[in-house]
Scaffold this active site. Structure first.
Site, short mmCIF file in Angstrom:
data_model
loop_
_atom_site.label_atom_id
_atom_site.label_comp_id
_atom_site.label_asym_id
_atom_site.label_seq_id
_atom_site.Cartn_x
_atom_site.Cartn_y
_atom_site.Cartn_z
N ARG A 162 -7.66 11.63 -27.52
CA ARG A 162 -6.66 11.68 -26.44
C ARG A 162 -5.27 12.00 -27.00
O ARG A 162 -4.88 11.50 -28.05
CB ARG A 162 -6.61 10.34 -25.71
CG ARG A 162 -5.45 10.29 -24.70
CD ARG A 162 -5.52 9.12 -23.76
NE ARG A 162 -5.61 7.84 -24.44
CZ ARG A 162 -5.89 6.71 -23.81
NH1 ARG A 162 -6.10 6.71 -22.51
NH2 ARG A 162 -5.95 5.59 -24.49
N LYS B 9 -9.67 5.62 -16.14
CA LYS B 9 -8.94 4.96 -15.03
C LYS B 9 -7.66 5.72 -14.71
O LYS B 9 -7.36 6.00 -13.56
CB LYS B 9 -8.59 3.51 -15.41
CG LYS B 9 -9.79 2.64 -15.73
CD LYS B 9 -9.39 1.21 -16.02
CE LYS B 9 -8.51 1.04 -17.26
NZ LYS B 9 -9.15 1.39 -18.54
N ARG C 227 -10.13 -3.31 -28.61
CA ARG C 227 -9.84 -3.24 -27.17
C ARG C 227 -11.12 -3.37 -26.36
O ARG C 227 -11.14 -4.01 -25.31
CB ARG C 227 -9.12 -1.93 -26.82
CG ARG C 227 -7.64 -1.97 -27.20
CD ARG C 227 -7.03 -0.60 -27.35
NE ARG C 227 -7.09 0.21 -26.15
CZ ARG C 227 -6.89 1.53 -26.14
NH1 ARG C 227 -6.61 2.16 -27.27
NH2 ARG C 227 -6.95 2.20 -25.03
P1 AP5 Z 1 -7.85 7.92 -19.55
O1 AP5 Z 1 -7.83 8.37 -18.14
O2 AP5 Z 1 -6.58 7.95 -20.31
O3 AP5 Z 1 -8.60 6.50 -19.67
P2 AP5 Z 1 -8.11 5.04 -19.29
O4 AP5 Z 1 -9.28 4.33 -18.69
O5 AP5 Z 1 -6.84 5.07 -18.54
O6 AP5 Z 1 -7.92 4.47 -20.77
P3 AP5 Z 1 -6.75 3.58 -21.40
O7 AP5 Z 1 -6.95 3.66 -22.88
O8 AP5 Z 1 -5.42 3.95 -20.85
O9 AP5 Z 1 -7.18 2.18 -20.90
P4 AP5 Z 1 -6.74 0.84 -21.46
O10 AP5 Z 1 -7.23 -0.02 -20.39
O11 AP5 Z 1 -7.25 0.52 -22.82
O12 AP5 Z 1 -5.17 1.01 -21.72
P5 AP5 Z 1 -3.90 0.52 -20.92
O13 AP5 Z 1 -2.86 1.52 -21.07
O14 AP5 Z 1 -4.28 0.05 -19.58
O15 AP5 Z 1 -8.96 8.84 -20.30
C1 AP5 Z 1 -9.18 8.68 -21.70
C2 AP5 Z 1 -9.40 10.05 -22.34
O16 AP5 Z 1 -10.64 10.59 -21.86
C3 AP5 Z 1 -8.32 11.09 -22.00
O17 AP5 Z 1 -8.10 11.91 -23.13
C4 AP5 Z 1 -8.94 11.90 -20.85
O18 AP5 Z 1 -8.47 13.24 -20.86
C5 AP5 Z 1 -10.43 11.83 -21.19
N1 AP5 Z 1 -11.29 11.80 -20.01
C6 AP5 Z 1 -11.09 11.12 -18.84
N2 AP5 Z 1 -12.12 11.31 -17.99
C7 AP5 Z 1 -13.02 12.13 -18.64
C8 AP5 Z 1 -14.29 12.68 -18.28
N3 AP5 Z 1 -14.86 12.44 -17.09
N4 AP5 Z 1 -14.90 13.47 -19.19
C9 AP5 Z 1 -14.34 13.72 -20.41
N5 AP5 Z 1 -13.12 13.22 -20.80
C10 AP5 Z 1 -12.47 12.43 -19.93
O19 AP5 Z 1 -3.50 -0.80 -21.76
C11 AP5 Z 1 -3.00 -0.71 -23.07
C12 AP5 Z 1 -2.65 -2.09 -23.58
O20 AP5 Z 1 -1.60 -2.68 -22.78
C13 AP5 Z 1 -3.78 -3.13 -23.54
O21 AP5 Z 1 -4.62 -3.05 -24.68
C14 AP5 Z 1 -2.99 -4.45 -23.49
O22 AP5 Z 1 -2.48 -4.80 -24.75
C15 AP5 Z 1 -1.80 -4.08 -22.61
N6 AP5 Z 1 -2.09 -4.34 -21.18
C16 AP5 Z 1 -2.18 -3.41 -20.18
N7 AP5 Z 1 -2.48 -3.99 -19.01
C17 AP5 Z 1 -2.58 -5.32 -19.26
C18 AP5 Z 1 -2.90 -6.45 -18.45
N8 AP5 Z 1 -3.17 -6.32 -17.14
N9 AP5 Z 1 -2.92 -7.67 -19.03
C19 AP5 Z 1 -2.63 -7.83 -20.33
N10 AP5 Z 1 -2.35 -6.80 -21.17
C20 AP5 Z 1 -2.33 -5.56 -20.64
MG MG Z 2 -4.86 4.47 -18.98
#
Ligand code: AP5
Ligand code: MG
Length: 221
Positions: free
Chosen positions: A129, A15, A173
């Site tokens: 990552r 994402k 997660r």
């Molecule tokens: P990346 O682009 O970083 O993936 P992502 O989908 O952004 O993954 P996140 O781990 O950031 O998502 P998340 O939803 O768990 O975390 P968030 O920060 O939102 O890609 C991942 C890896 O893969 C990278 O190394 C990249 O290089 C690689 N990659 C990407 N595309 C690729 C491809 N096509 N091929 C190969 N490799 C690839 O949330 C964190 C925490 O915050 C949550 O757990 C929660 O506690 C809190 N939180 C956040 N938002 C909320 C909310 N709305 N409500 C309540 N709690 C929340």
């Molecule tokens: Mg992210």
């Protein structure tokens, strides 16, 4: 018409990676709730300390504080032309609060790309990552290595592993995603806003489909 793109998909589906590339062409802000929480945490705010307790366990931060934080951000003038939301909404309560806030601003969600990636791939990607401490650039030790180990190609900052990126927390997660966030798939499908994208392909291919999905917004049929 303002573009409001809601990126949906499990942790590690890409994402953030895809949202960053998309905003470069659309010229609208990328708003990531996870990044906002991590910013609060690095600034040592009360909100950051509160959110940390949930993030380190792989659970969702309560809706009320999350909604307030993100809606405040959406009311900033730079979001008037639209926004790419990443990681928000994550519950039906958040989705309804978003709809209401957008309605008040004369806007609405325009498209919801759902990036599909298997659980095994999620674990593979997330445990490899690395993120830049200074500019937030994202790398992957398996798929997108920095030129010099531990150093950001963009700004020379130090790369680190997110605290919630260990295997056990990633599994939790994923569980949280299926339990609390996956109902949004039906919510947006029913509104005709969902576009499904196969995320297990090279980043450029995923980006091409994403841009196509955004470009088709409002086109008949
Ligand atoms: P990346 O682009 O970083 O993936 P992502 O989908 O952004 O993954 P996140 O781990 O950031 O998502 P998340 O939803 O768990 O975390 P968030 O920060 O939102 O890609 C991942 C890896 O893969 C990278 O190394 C990249 O290089 C690689 N990659 C990407 N595309 C690729 C491809 N096509 N091929 C190969 N490799 C690839 O949330 C964190 C925490 O915050 C949550 O757990 C929660 O506690 C809190 N939180 C956040 N938002 C909320 C909310 N709305 N409500 C309540 N709690 C929340
Ligand atoms: Mg992210």
């Amino acid at each position: 018409m303002a573009n409001v793109v809601v990126m949906l998909g499990p942790p590690g589906s890409g994402k953030g990676t895809q949202a960053k590339r998309l905003v470069d062409v659309l010229g609208i802000p990328h708003v990531s709730s996870g990044d906002l929480f991590r910013h609060h945490l690095s600034e040592g705010t009360e909100l950051g300390r509160m959110a940390q307790k949930y993030m380190e366990r792989g659970e969702l931060v309560p809706d009320a504080v999350t909604v307030e934080m993100v809606i405040d951000r959406l009311r900033q003038p730079d979001c008037e032309e639209g926004v790419v939301l990443d990681g928000f909404p994550r519950t039906l309560t958040q989705a309804e609060a978003l709809d209401e806030a957008l309605r008040e601003q004369g806007m609405a969600v325009s498209v919801v790309p759902l990036i599909h990636v298997s659980d095994e791939e999620v674990i593979r990607r997330i445990t490899a990552r690395r993120v830049c401490k200074d500019c937030g650039a994202v790398y992957n030790l398996a798929f997108e290595r920095p030129e010099e180990e531990g150093v950001c190609d963009v700004c020379g900052g130090e790369l680190y592993q997110r605290e919630d990126d260990d295997q056990e927390t990633v599994r939790h997660r994923l569980y949280t995603y299926y339990r609390e966030t996956s109902p949004l798939i039906g919510y947006y499908f029913a509104q005709g806003l969902l576009v499904e994208i196969d995320g297990e392909r090279p980043m450029a291919d995923v980006q091409r489909d994403l841009r196509e999905a955004v470009a088709q917004v409002g086109e008949p049929g």
